[in-house]
Design an enzyme around this catalytic site. Structure first.
Site, PDB file in Angstrom:
ATOM      1  N   HIS B 185      -3.424  31.165 -23.297  1.00  0.00           N
ATOM      2  CA  HIS B 185      -3.853  32.518 -22.944  1.00  0.00           C
ATOM      3  C   HIS B 185      -3.078  33.555 -23.769  1.00  0.00           C
ATOM      4  O   HIS B 185      -1.894  33.376 -24.045  1.00  0.00           O
ATOM      5  CB  HIS B 185      -3.610  32.752 -21.456  1.00  0.00           C
ATOM      6  CG  HIS B 185      -4.316  33.959 -20.932  1.00  0.00           C
ATOM      7  ND1 HIS B 185      -3.816  35.231 -21.095  1.00  0.00           N
ATOM      8  CD2 HIS B 185      -5.482  34.085 -20.281  1.00  0.00           C
ATOM      9  CE1 HIS B 185      -4.649  36.095 -20.539  1.00  0.00           C
ATOM     10  NE2 HIS B 185      -5.676  35.432 -20.036  1.00  0.00           N
ATOM     11  N   ASP B 267       1.750  27.065 -18.258  1.00  0.00           N
ATOM     12  CA  ASP B 267       0.846  28.104 -17.760  1.00  0.00           C
ATOM     13  C   ASP B 267      -0.312  27.409 -17.041  1.00  0.00           C
ATOM     14  O   ASP B 267      -1.228  26.903 -17.672  1.00  0.00           O
ATOM     15  CB  ASP B 267       0.317  28.954 -18.925  1.00  0.00           C
ATOM     16  CG  ASP B 267      -0.745  29.947 -18.453  1.00  0.00           C
ATOM     17  OD1 ASP B 267      -0.912  30.099 -17.224  1.00  0.00           O
ATOM     18  OD2 ASP B 267      -1.400  30.572 -19.309  1.00  0.00           O
TER      19      ASP B 267
END
Lengths: 474, 474
Positions: B185, B267
């Site tokens: 991301h 993440d």
């Protein structure tokens, strides 16, 4: 799909009945707040019951509401109670509670997109820019609180000083220096750490007896840093210091920032919102010249936690410090991804709750004059308490009272005795002042931030403190 | 004090009646969600009516509730609707709405102190440490979302690599390098920017056809950086990539991190919470070896926005990266400021809402198995949609479907046609997929994150998309 496999209720009528019971219980609890103890410690057996926080099989809403009433509701911070004088906590309001319910119903993500949550945040930013005398090019963003907002201020200044390259190459090799008074909140120092600049790059400037940054020493520090080859880039003014509510001389700081080409950031965590009070507003004269401004609606405006805000004079600068190309490219001409600046262009968060709703409902339902009037009454009560302290045998004042915070200590008593006095008041549930350090000594800190606090609460606190003083001094 | 000068209602009974009306209207609106359009744009006249966001005189709760119903409630993101397939938004639940109401009533500041809000946050951290196989020495913290949690991961790694001096002296002179896949991301890159390291210090590692980080190229990049005199310090694995839900090979990343002495941060914004599903849990095998882990309860666990979380394997390391002496020294032996680690020792925020309550109520009322079952059904529906795409004349798949996200495009149609198709579906209120870029081309991205979405919603979306495809291709 079958509703029974979603997380919606199988029986909406039953859910509705439970919801109304929960609302009634919440209102009953709110109404009882002034009659109960300010605070009580959570007993170990209650904590033990909360161990199974993520069970495999659910227990259902009815049981959870029972557990809430028994194990959660009675053991809060105490900041709703009129005898809570600790730190800088807002008291909340019933309107705020309803706003949070409605925000929970809508469940908006206010990171971006084309919807009312993002639009309402822009309306709040515009309204606040107007109140603070910022230009129409200003932009703003909700954050958790002033700790984050002050971090944003450092990042805005960092980007302004070093240009777009700092985002790619980092801060290595740039001996940036920032300036704030020794009474500035510790989060300003922490913001320097987070941003990779290090806490030593923040120069603490001593204050005068009124807690205001010494301008001569500020000028000296800037000159010394320039002589040493460092690069001054940021001046942080404080509107309402944490210890006793002093205001730095903002017009002078703005002059110095202009002369020295520094970014002027103002930490107005609680002090900035004195803009809502005609009586108190002169304290923040000059704030309209700041490049960025941090403040919290959850402090003196009593919006439920959390609702911090960062306002930037130049919206383009705020966007330049945060916008990332990836997010920008995903805009479309129509529909949900339609253009314009989104909150995610003005800060790092993509997931963002609908903080604008509780602020909008609070400001609109009450009006800012009424909120400002509560602030002015807090200040009047603080002056009355200071007078009682000054006239007393037991206590002496430890700092000036320019706003709503009274710092004092026992005339006869060491640091331990002052601590013991505060702890006794808290544990007895009578009142909740806090402690601070002033000039190397412990002081009792009494901060009047509560719209429910009145003169008789302050007098009752004073009497209780005198009573307990005998016990700790004996 | 006189209650009439506080912000509490003068007439509690009248306030109670209005509150119950607001609750009924919210429940009515929630029940109607599946029947309404997915999304509708806010009309200009509605936006114009919201200009007076901070009036001097208040209009009262009754009028504000009317304004809310007319100007706010109908114009949300659409993420509650079963035909919302955009981004990675949770749908929310009625239980979450009640939790937010109760959190608003209590108005806790969960930055610190000795109270139930701080205690419950610790209980959630302990429960999640247990679920993810972290040791008892782990600690955790609510943050707004994975953007912040990933920033915390970078700060934890920075502190571990450079020691306590980095907080004082900043990052200057340390050529740190981090590694994440090209599918990671964008907030990971932004976190490097925020931390003062710069985005170029993050090395993007290419992926295989399944969207998983290429281990050979990772090893090459680390070796090349070491040869060049740089200092590798952080490896970021992704559990659920944003574009199509791929999982990096976490056991292999853990091996490499151990060999190379890198901090392993994962993440898992939406992918980590597959831990709630027995069926999906094998996807995150190896996650128990991470040094830190980011995830969001407001995504696939449907807790109201916002409720991100950072879990650290070593609580002492989390404390070392954030705790400031000033806050620590203010602890007392009893009362409100009693010791132990507070949330403000584990992150930068002092003002923090009671996010633990909505998470606790959601997990406890539903149980994690039920939430996990909704995830598994989303994945099954995604596979069914992929099969429809694969068999269709109009569309072709643009990426694998390892989880709950289906990326596809028109067989005959350029980027503009794909964009037009998505915009038409959104504007018509029929469905809300989003857009992304894959291998340099625009793709339609259909992410099934909603507990209200079922097989017939997916089929209806497919039929609507085929219908609209004719219009944009013609």
């Amino acid at each position: 799909m079958s509703q029974t496999s979603s997380l919606d209720p199988e029986d909406w009528d039953a859910f509705r009945r439970l919801s109304h019971q929960a609302l009634d219980a919440a209102l009953d609890d709110l109404m009882r707040v002034p009659q109960g103890p300010v605070w009580r410690e959570t007993p170990p057996e209650v904590l033990a019951r909360l161990d199974d926080a993520a069970p495999e099989a659910g227990v259902g809403l009815e049981q959870v509401l029972g557990e809430f009433a028994r194990d959660i509701q009675p053991f809060g911070v105490g900041n709703r109670h009129p005898a809570f004088f600790g730190w800088a906590h807002g008291a909340g309001t019933p309107v705020g509670m309803i706003a949070e319910m409605l925000a929970g119903e809508l469940n908006l993500n206010c990171g971006g997109r084309n919807h009312i949550g993002v639009a309402l945040e822009r309306k709040i930013a515009a309204a606040m820019a107007g109140k603070f005398g910022f230009p129409a090019t200003a932009s703003g963003l909700f954050v958790t609180g002033a700790s984050q907002a002050n971090f944003h201020g450092v990042l805005l200044a960092r980007r302004a000083a070093l240009g777009p390259e700092v985002r790619v190459n980092g801060v290595a090799g740039a001996p940036l220096r920032a300036y704030a008074s020794i009474q500035a909140h510790a989060c300003v120092e922490q913001a320097m750490d987070l941003a990779g600049l290090g806490t030593q790059a923040l120069r603490p400037i001593p204050c005068d007896a009124e807690g205001r940054m010494r301008l001569d020493l500020l000028r000296d520090a800037i000159a010394a840093d320039r002589d040493a080859g460092a690069r001054p880039f940021l001046l942080v003014g404080t509107a309402g210091t944490v210890n006793f509510g002093a205001f730095d001389p903002l017009p002078d700081l703005a002059d110095i920032a202009a002369q020295e080409k520094l970014w002027l950031h103002v930490d107005g965590a609680f002090g900035a919102l004195t803009v809502f009070s005609e009586q108190l507003r002169p304290l923040i004269a000059g704030i309209e010249r700041a490049d960025s401004l941090a403040f919290d609606f959850h402090k003196w405006a009593h919006v439920p936690y959390d609702a911090g805000f960062i306002l930037a004079r130049d919206g383009a600068a705020q966007r330049a410090a945060f916008a990332a190309p990836a997010a920008y490219l995903s805009r479309t001409e129509t529909g949900l991804a339609k253009g314009e600046t989104w909150p995610c262009d003005l800060g790092p968060d993509l997931s963002r709750g609908f903080r604008a709703l509780k602020v909008w409902m609070t400001l609109r339902a009450y009006g800012v004059d009424r909120i400002g009037a509560c602030m002015a009454r807090n200040c009047a009560d603080a002056r009355a308490l200071a007078a009682l302290i000054d006239e007393s045998m037991e206590f002496e004042r430890a700092a000036p009272v320019p706003l709503n915070i009274v710092c004092f200590r026992l005339r006869d008593g060491d640091d331990a005795a002052n601590r013991a006095l505060v702890e006794r008041l808290q544990v007895a549930g009578l009142a909740a002042p806090s402690l601070t350090r002033l000039e190397g000594r412990t002081a009792i800190r009494c901060a009047l931030f509560n719209h429910r606090t009145g003169g008789e609460d302050v007098r009752a606190f004073f009497d209780a403190a005198r009573q307990q003083a005998k016990a700790v001094q004996k």
